[in-house]
Write an enzyme that holds these catalytic residues in place. Structure first.
Site, PDB file in Angstrom:
ATOM      1  N   HIS A  46      30.949  29.282  61.715  1.00 63.13           N
ATOM      2  CA  HIS A  46      30.766  30.136  62.884  1.00 63.13           C
ATOM      3  C   HIS A  46      30.020  31.401  62.462  1.00 63.13           C
ATOM      4  O   HIS A  46      29.561  31.518  61.334  1.00 63.13           O
ATOM      5  CB  HIS A  46      32.116  30.479  63.509  1.00 63.13           C
ATOM      6  CG  HIS A  46      33.049  31.219  62.605  1.00 63.13           C
ATOM      7  ND1 HIS A  46      33.710  30.596  61.565  1.00 63.13           N
ATOM      8  CD2 HIS A  46      33.426  32.527  62.537  1.00 63.13           C
ATOM      9  CE1 HIS A  46      34.474  31.477  60.935  1.00 63.13           C
ATOM     10  NE2 HIS A  46      34.295  32.672  61.494  1.00 63.13           N
ATOM     11  N   THR A  49      24.843  33.139  63.698  1.00 66.70           N
ATOM     12  CA  THR A  49      23.581  32.852  62.999  1.00 66.70           C
ATOM     13  C   THR A  49      23.879  32.457  61.566  1.00 66.70           C
ATOM     14  O   THR A  49      24.816  32.951  60.946  1.00 66.70           O
ATOM     15  CB  THR A  49      22.659  34.089  62.987  1.00 66.70           C
ATOM     16  OG1 THR A  49      23.383  35.223  62.492  1.00 66.70           O
ATOM     17  CG2 THR A  49      22.116  34.397  64.380  1.00 66.70           C
ATOM     18  N   ARG A  50      23.055  31.548  61.037  1.00 67.03           N
ATOM     19  CA  ARG A  50      23.091  31.162  59.632  1.00 67.03           C
ATOM     20  C   ARG A  50      21.660  31.053  59.126  1.00 67.03           C
ATOM     21  O   ARG A  50      20.750  30.689  59.868  1.00 67.03           O
ATOM     22  CB  ARG A  50      23.802  29.817  59.430  1.00 67.03           C
ATOM     23  CG  ARG A  50      25.298  29.866  59.734  1.00 67.03           C
ATOM     24  CD  ARG A  50      26.014  30.824  58.816  1.00 67.03           C
ATOM     25  NE  ARG A  50      27.417  30.963  59.149  1.00 67.03           N
ATOM     26  CZ  ARG A  50      28.403  30.297  58.562  1.00 67.03           C
ATOM     27  NH1 ARG A  50      28.119  29.421  57.609  1.00 67.03           N
ATOM     28  NH2 ARG A  50      29.656  30.497  58.925  1.00 67.03           N
ATOM     29  N   LYS A 264      22.886  41.332  62.067  1.00 66.10           N
ATOM     30  CA  LYS A 264      24.061  40.851  61.347  1.00 66.10           C
ATOM     31  C   LYS A 264      23.793  40.963  59.856  1.00 66.10           C
ATOM     32  O   LYS A 264      22.707  40.591  59.386  1.00 66.10           O
ATOM     33  CB  LYS A 264      24.356  39.400  61.722  1.00 66.10           C
ATOM     34  CG  LYS A 264      25.480  38.741  60.929  1.00 66.10           C
ATOM     35  CD  LYS A 264      25.582  37.266  61.323  1.00 66.10           C
ATOM     36  CE  LYS A 264      26.288  36.449  60.274  1.00 66.10           C
ATOM     37  NZ  LYS A 264      26.254  34.998  60.569  1.00 66.10           N
ATOM     38  N   HIS A 268      27.425  38.402  49.881  1.00 64.25           N
ATOM     39  CA  HIS A 268      27.471  36.986  49.509  1.00 64.25           C
ATOM     40  C   HIS A 268      28.225  36.866  48.190  1.00 64.25           C
ATOM     41  O   HIS A 268      27.916  37.574  47.223  1.00 64.25           O
ATOM     42  CB  HIS A 268      26.032  36.460  49.368  1.00 64.25           C
ATOM     43  CG  HIS A 268      25.931  35.022  48.974  1.00 64.25           C
ATOM     44  ND1 HIS A 268      26.552  34.009  49.661  1.00 64.25           N
ATOM     45  CD2 HIS A 268      25.269  34.427  47.942  1.00 64.25           C
ATOM     46  CE1 HIS A 268      26.255  32.848  49.083  1.00 64.25           C
ATOM     47  NE2 HIS A 268      25.499  33.082  48.037  1.00 64.25           N
ATOM     48  N   CYS A 312      34.948  34.842  58.104  1.00 61.40           N
ATOM     49  CA  CYS A 312      34.858  33.411  57.831  1.00 61.40           C
ATOM     50  C   CYS A 312      35.335  33.183  56.399  1.00 61.40           C
ATOM     51  O   CYS A 312      35.828  34.098  55.731  1.00 61.40           O
ATOM     52  CB  CYS A 312      33.456  32.870  58.077  1.00 61.40           C
ATOM     53  SG  CYS A 312      32.254  33.233  56.790  1.00 61.40           S
ATOM     54  N   LYS A 345      23.118  25.082  56.324  1.00 60.37           N
ATOM     55  CA  LYS A 345      21.756  24.630  56.609  1.00 60.37           C
ATOM     56  C   LYS A 345      21.534  23.166  56.281  1.00 60.37           C
ATOM     57  O   LYS A 345      20.678  22.505  56.861  1.00 60.37           O
ATOM     58  CB  LYS A 345      20.760  25.502  55.841  1.00 60.37           C
ATOM     59  CG  LYS A 345      20.891  25.404  54.322  1.00 60.37           C
ATOM     60  CD  LYS A 345      19.996  26.371  53.576  1.00 60.37           C
ATOM     61  CE  LYS A 345      20.474  27.792  53.633  1.00 60.37           C
ATOM     62  NZ  LYS A 345      21.768  28.017  52.934  1.00 60.37           N
TER      63      LYS A 345
END
Length: 381
Positions: A46, A49-50, A264, A268, A312, A345
């Site tokens: 979720h 956007t990715r 956003k 990482h 997430c 992706k």
């Protein structure tokens, strides 16, 4: 006991929904099970956007798979009538000899992908919203862009159901075991049987295969949205590409152009360990402040009003690559954790690969990176 299915899929997020779509498309009797009702905000699929990118810094062997994923996303987009992918171009920004820039260039050179090297002055001139340090460079690739994850998962599930898949939500899998030539899958509601089994529960995967040395480390990953405080037009998707940064060695953050007036951003691979059932979904003011400091340094006009945040999860393997392999004791059970924070992706292609492996016995892709760890002799668990 329900009638036997040809394939049961546990977990219907990014990977499981794609598996359901590809097995059902081949005319198989598919059962899909999820502990919630996807697309939902409880797992790793979720966040609105990715990123999708082609010059893959992690390893050149990902490139053929992501190229197949692009084709499958576009086909699913046409079939569903929903916008799933928007190409914006992409920037990998960091020191010339850093993991990010060096790896992206290596993949681009290996596969002869188009790209440009930009120094810091060129980045600032071409993309005024960004403020790299003078010692930074970028690899710009034209095909990178944005996937819309909730729409992607929904499109896969809709296609699977249309082709006859039996999709059951709000039904967590408690256990599974071999039963003759099939497998029994137990939920609070029923016992199911299937000839083949795909385990794609990601953060919950260790609970389904406690006998395997997965080494998964589940982490909490907050995502943040800010309004630009100035020069908002510079953040439009046709002006600003997705951007991934390595400001210090092996530390990364990334950002998107503005959609619906907000950008956003997130770090990482810096999340704290968590349990998927007890994860803290509240985002603290200190976390917002830490991300704002990143923006003020590298994307200064993006550090406007904080709008919202969600949480997430990553399921991180020890080497940062995926798990996509048969269970060592059951060759009709496929174990998938295509995550470590960079898997979404690929999901359109991984669903197809899973169907190839369990139905045809092979895949045309090099999957050696994704083998299960080998249990050390004499060790259990």
């Amino acid at each position: 006991m329900t009638p036997i299915h040809e394939v049961a899929i546990v977990g219907l997020g990014a990977m499981g929904s794609a598996c359901a779509r590809h097995f059902a498309r081949r005319g198989r009797r598919v059962l899909g099970l999820d502990r919630a009702a996807p697309p939902h905000a409880l797992g790793s699929s979720h966040g609105e956007t990715r990123i999708i990118r082609e010059a893959y810094f992690e390893d050149p062997r990902y490139v053929p798979i992501v190229q197949r994923a692009y084709l499958l996303w576009r086909a699913l987009e046409e079939e569903s009538g929903e916008r799933l992918l928007q190409e914006t171009g992409g920037l990998m920004i960091g020191p010339e000899d850093g993991v990010l820039v060096r790896g992206a260039r290596r993949s681009a050179d290996t596969h002869r992908l188009p790209y440009q090297r930009l120094d810091a002055a060129a980045i600032r001139a071409r993309f005024p919203a960004l403020a790299p340090r003078d010692d930074m460079v970028a690899i710009w690739e034209p095909r990178a862009g944005v996937l819309f994850p909730e729409a992607c998962v929904r499109a896969h599930l809709t296609a699977a159901a249309r082709d006859g898949a039996d999709l059951r939500v709000d039904e967590p899998v408690l256990s599974w075991r071999p039963e003759g030539q099939a497998f029994e899958i137990v939920t609070p509601r029923a016992r199911y049987r299937a000839e083949r089994l795909v385990l794609a529960a990601n953060a919950w995967l260790p609970r389904l295969v406690p006998d395997l040395p997965l080494g998964l480390r589940v982490t909490r990953q907050p995502l943040f949205w800010f309004e630009p405080r100035d020069q908002a037009e510079q953040f439009a998707p046709d002006r600003l590409p997705i951007h991934l940064w390595e400001p210090e060695p092996n530390r990364f953050f990334y950002g998107f152009p503005a959609f619906e007036g907000c950008i956003k951003v997130a770090t990482h691979l810096e999340g704290a360990p968590c349990d998927p059932d007890t994860i803290d979904r509240e985002v603290a003011a200190s976390e917002v402040a830490a991300l704002r400091r990143r923006l003020e340094t590298f994307v200064p006009d993006g550090a406007g009003r904080f709008v919202r945040a969600v949480v997430c999860m990553y399921a991180n393997t020890p080497d940062g690559h995926f798990i996509l392999d048969r269970h060592p004791e059951h060759d009709r059970v496929l174990v998938i954790s295509a995550c470590s924070g960079h898997g979404f992706k690929f999901s359109s292609a991984i669903g197809e690969i899973a169907a190839d492996l369990l139905l045809d016995g092979r895949s045309s892709f090099d999957l050696d990176l994704f083998r299960l760890p080998v249990k050390e002799p004499g060790r259990s668990g």
